[in-house]
Design a protein around this motif. Structure first.
Motif, short mmCIF file in Angstrom:
data_model
loop_
_atom_site.label_atom_id
_atom_site.label_comp_id
_atom_site.label_asym_id
_atom_site.label_seq_id
_atom_site.Cartn_x
_atom_site.Cartn_y
_atom_site.Cartn_z
N PRO A 48 0.81 -1.22 0.00
CA PRO A 48 0.00 0.00 0.00
C PRO A 48 0.85 1.27 0.00
N ASN A 49 0.44 2.22 -0.81
CA ASN A 49 1.06 3.55 -0.88
C ASN A 49 2.55 3.54 -1.20
N TYR A 84 -14.19 12.59 -2.64
CA TYR A 84 -14.23 11.22 -2.17
C TYR A 84 -12.89 10.93 -1.51
N ALA A 85 -12.91 10.01 -0.55
CA ALA A 85 -11.71 9.80 0.27
C ALA A 85 -10.51 9.34 -0.56
N LEU A 120 -10.71 0.69 1.03
CA LEU A 120 -11.05 -0.62 1.61
C LEU A 120 -11.96 -0.35 2.81
N HIS A 121 -13.20 -0.84 2.68
CA HIS A 121 -14.20 -0.51 3.70
C HIS A 121 -14.32 -1.59 4.77
N ASP A 122 -13.69 -2.74 4.55
CA ASP A 122 -13.99 -3.90 5.41
C ASP A 122 -12.82 -4.30 6.31
N HIS A 177 -11.75 -2.40 9.01
CA HIS A 177 -11.81 -1.77 10.33
C HIS A 177 -13.27 -1.38 10.60
N PRO A 178 -13.73 -1.50 11.87
CA PRO A 178 -15.16 -1.24 12.14
C PRO A 178 -15.59 0.20 11.86
N THR A 179 -14.72 1.17 12.09
CA THR A 179 -15.17 2.56 11.94
C THR A 179 -14.38 3.36 10.92
N LYS A 180 -13.37 2.72 10.32
CA LYS A 180 -12.53 3.48 9.39
C LYS A 180 -12.51 2.86 8.01
N THR A 181 -12.28 3.72 7.02
CA THR A 181 -12.01 3.27 5.66
C THR A 181 -10.52 3.44 5.41
N PHE A 182 -9.88 2.42 4.85
CA PHE A 182 -8.45 2.51 4.53
C PHE A 182 -8.30 2.93 3.09
N VAL A 183 -7.31 3.77 2.82
CA VAL A 183 -7.09 4.27 1.47
C VAL A 183 -5.67 3.96 1.01
N LEU A 220 -3.28 4.70 -2.27
CA LEU A 220 -3.23 5.58 -3.45
C LEU A 220 -2.36 5.03 -4.58
#
Lengths: 483, 95
Positions: A42-43, A92-93, A141-143, A145-151, A153
């Motif tokens: 990632p990144n 968008y994020a 990636l929405h799945d 973490h319960p409260t966060k979206t991972f990005v 780039l």
């Protein structure tokens, strides 16, 4: 026979247009020097331009422009010598700059055409409205973490070609054929690898329905469909949904929907208020893109032979059926394999072996033609053994199976297993005599008119000779001995 | 062209800028003053003038298709308000 769907109120036509996003094959991104390879950490492939750090400026990658022009030429499309990059604004994020650099009013490629081939052998011309260059966004990636979206780039800023078709497509089959053909052309050109599993090629499917002779009704857009099979299914289920809406007295609303492949349905995306107010304007960081006509011509001159031309040549020069030719040219590697096998040999026989026994063996082994255990030269050598009557066609299949398993040369297998065809008529006569002597009742039946038993005798003789008898000579011998 | 408070509210929303309702009329006035100033350009007669595609007709500079950037996730993530491993982390946005 045109495709229609029978509703309660009569027949409905389906109208489809496709927007295909094709990832450009390039080393670096559209406006930065970061890498484009799939599957990196990632990144790890992100420049400060891609992450939209303040003050970072885009610089256009010339190869991405060349790839778009090659694609335009391959789609028989107008190349616009003057085009422009615009900003498409939305939040968008995974879009750090708050805008996507795209081409709105002045795309690099204008109207073109793709010819599709259908199962009944007919062809249709599907119009291409335009092709433009734009940046891909990052990946959310929405799945995780319960409260966060991972990005991530890594994909942010990778060059895409958006290829928009006219609403000329009229059935799920045509939609599938269009994507397949476009994919084939892109792969021939080397401008997109067409890998739908990795997301290098994805389609937005615009669907509406209408009664014969009507103007277009309201359409819905089904986003990000990632396989040809799903494109076809999405067209069908969305058309059925819209017909039900109309026939129940409702009205189809223009909206963006998602295809749920597990359920085989489409559902509306959470409605984004103002989603379509992109406030396009020319990107002030980039000058207009002006192409030199001589440069465009040099790209045209370097284009490979494309599927349509190759198919026509296979039909014309080799006498193949349009269907076989279509199957062989779909992938460049298959076409080149076939041409090596067919060179100086019976081309129809070569086509039958490649599309029949070879494809079956590759399937069985789950390998591509590049990884074929049988080289085109080896398959050619096998056909030579059939051609010079060293072995018959049936034994050839047995030899081929062994070539697939061991990679051995066909003449070595024939030699080692003693599979050479028997053309010695005295040996054949002896085998026929023995079979007739062992089956006096059947011989009598045949002689009294039961012609169908001829095949039985040929089969028994071949069996007695371990399949090695020359089929024509065996036929002759059976006929004369029983006659 | 003239913007009313409703249009200003919409522009602010698209730009993700929070503007209190009572600030809208004043903002509309300021934006209209800017637009009015720029509209002076409409007074110039451009009939028969070919649109200028770029300053000094310079062409767009191209870079070679070479990877010479990236490979430094730490630098890229250096000003992330929140992160998890090598990912940016943002409040959940679910479609």
């Amino acid at each position: 026979m045109a495709y229609t769907i029978e509703g309660n109120s009569g027949r409905w036509e389906v109208v489809v247009g496709l927007e295909v996003h094709a990832q450009v094959i390039s080393n670096a991104k559209l406006f930065s020097g970061a890498a484009t390879a799939f599957g990196a950490a990632p990144n790890s492939q992100v420049s400060l331009v891609d992450a939209a750090f303040p003050g970072m400026l885009p610089v256009l990658n010339g190869e991405c422009v060349a790839q778009a022009v090659r694609t335009g030429l391959g789609l028989n499309a107008e190349i616009h010598l003057h085009s422009r990059f615009d900003r498409k604004n939305y939040f968008y994020a995974d879009l750090p700059s708050g805008y996507q650099i795209s081409q709105y009013e002045h795309p690099i490629v204008g109207k073109g055409v793709i010819e599709i081939e259908l199962a009944d052998g007919s062809t249709r011309q599907i119009g291409v409205t335009r092709l433009h260059l734009e940046q891909d966004a990052g990946k959310s990636l929405h799945d995780q973490h319960p409260t966060k979206t991972f990005v991530d780039l890594n994909r942010s800023g990778v060059a895409l070609m958006e290829i928009v078709s006219e609403p000329d497509i009229r059935s799920p089959e045509e939609a599938g054929a269009y994507v397949r053909k476009l994919r084939s052309i892109l792969r021939y050109l080397g401008t997109c690898d067409g890998n739908m599993e990795e997301g290098s090629l994805r389609a937005d499917v615009n669907v509406s329905v209408r009664k014969a002779g009507e103007a277009y009704r309201t359409r819905c857009e089904i986003k990000n469909v990632n396989s040809i099979r799903f494109v076809m299914q999405a067209v069908e289920v969305e058309a059925l949904r819209q017909i039900k809406v109309w026939e129940d007295g409702g009205e189809v609303v223009q909206e963006t929907r998602l295809f749920d492949s597990a359920r085989g349905t489409t559902r509306p995306m959470r409605s984004k208020e103002d989603a379509h107010d992109y406030r396009y304007f020319p990107d002030p960081d980039l000058r207009p893109l002006v192409l030199d006509p001589a440069w465009v011509e040099s790209l045209r001159a370097a284009l490979p032979e494309l599927p349509d031309a190759k198919r026509a040549r296979f039909i014309g020069d080799f006498g193949l059926s349009p269907y076989d030719a279509g199957v062989l040219v779909a992938e460049q590697s298959t076409a080149s394999y076939f041409e090596t096998v067919a060179a100086g040999r019976d081309a129809k026989l070569a086509a039958n072996w490649v599309t029949g026994d070879l494809f079956a063996a590759l399937n069985r082994k789950s390998v591509t033609i590049e990884g074929s255990p049988v080289t085109p030269a080896a398959l050619g050598a096998l056909l030579d053994l059939i051609g010079n009557k060293t072995i018959n066609g049936k034994i050839a299949k047995q030899v081929f199976d062994e070539m697939v398993e061991t990679g051995a040369a066909p003449d070595a297998i024939v030699q080692a297993r003693g599979l050479r065809q028997v053309v010695d008529t005295s040996a054949i006569d002896a085998a026929v005599d023995a079979v007739i002597a062992a089956n006096p009742d059947k011989a009598a039946e045949y002689r009294s008119g039961k012609d169908k038993l001829f095949g039985f005798f040929v089969g028994q003789v071949m069996k007695a000779m371990a399949g090695k008898g020359n089929p024509a000579l065996v036929n002759d011998a059976v006929k004369s001995k029983l006659g | 062209m003239s913007l009313d408070p409703a249009a200003v509210r919409r522009i602010a929303k698209l730009a993700r800028i929070r503007v209190a309702d009572d600030a809208l009329p004043q903002l509309a006035g300021e934006l209209n003053a800017i637009l009015g100033w720029i509209e002076q350009l409409n007074e110039v007669d451009i009939d028969g003038v070919t649109p200028l595609t770029g300053a000094a007709q310079m062409t767009l500079a191209w870079r070679a298709d070479v990877v010479n950037d990236g490979g430094d996730a730490e630098r890229v993530l250096s000003n992330a308000p929140d992160r998890d491993g090598q990912f940016y982390a943002v409040p959940k946005v679910v479609e």
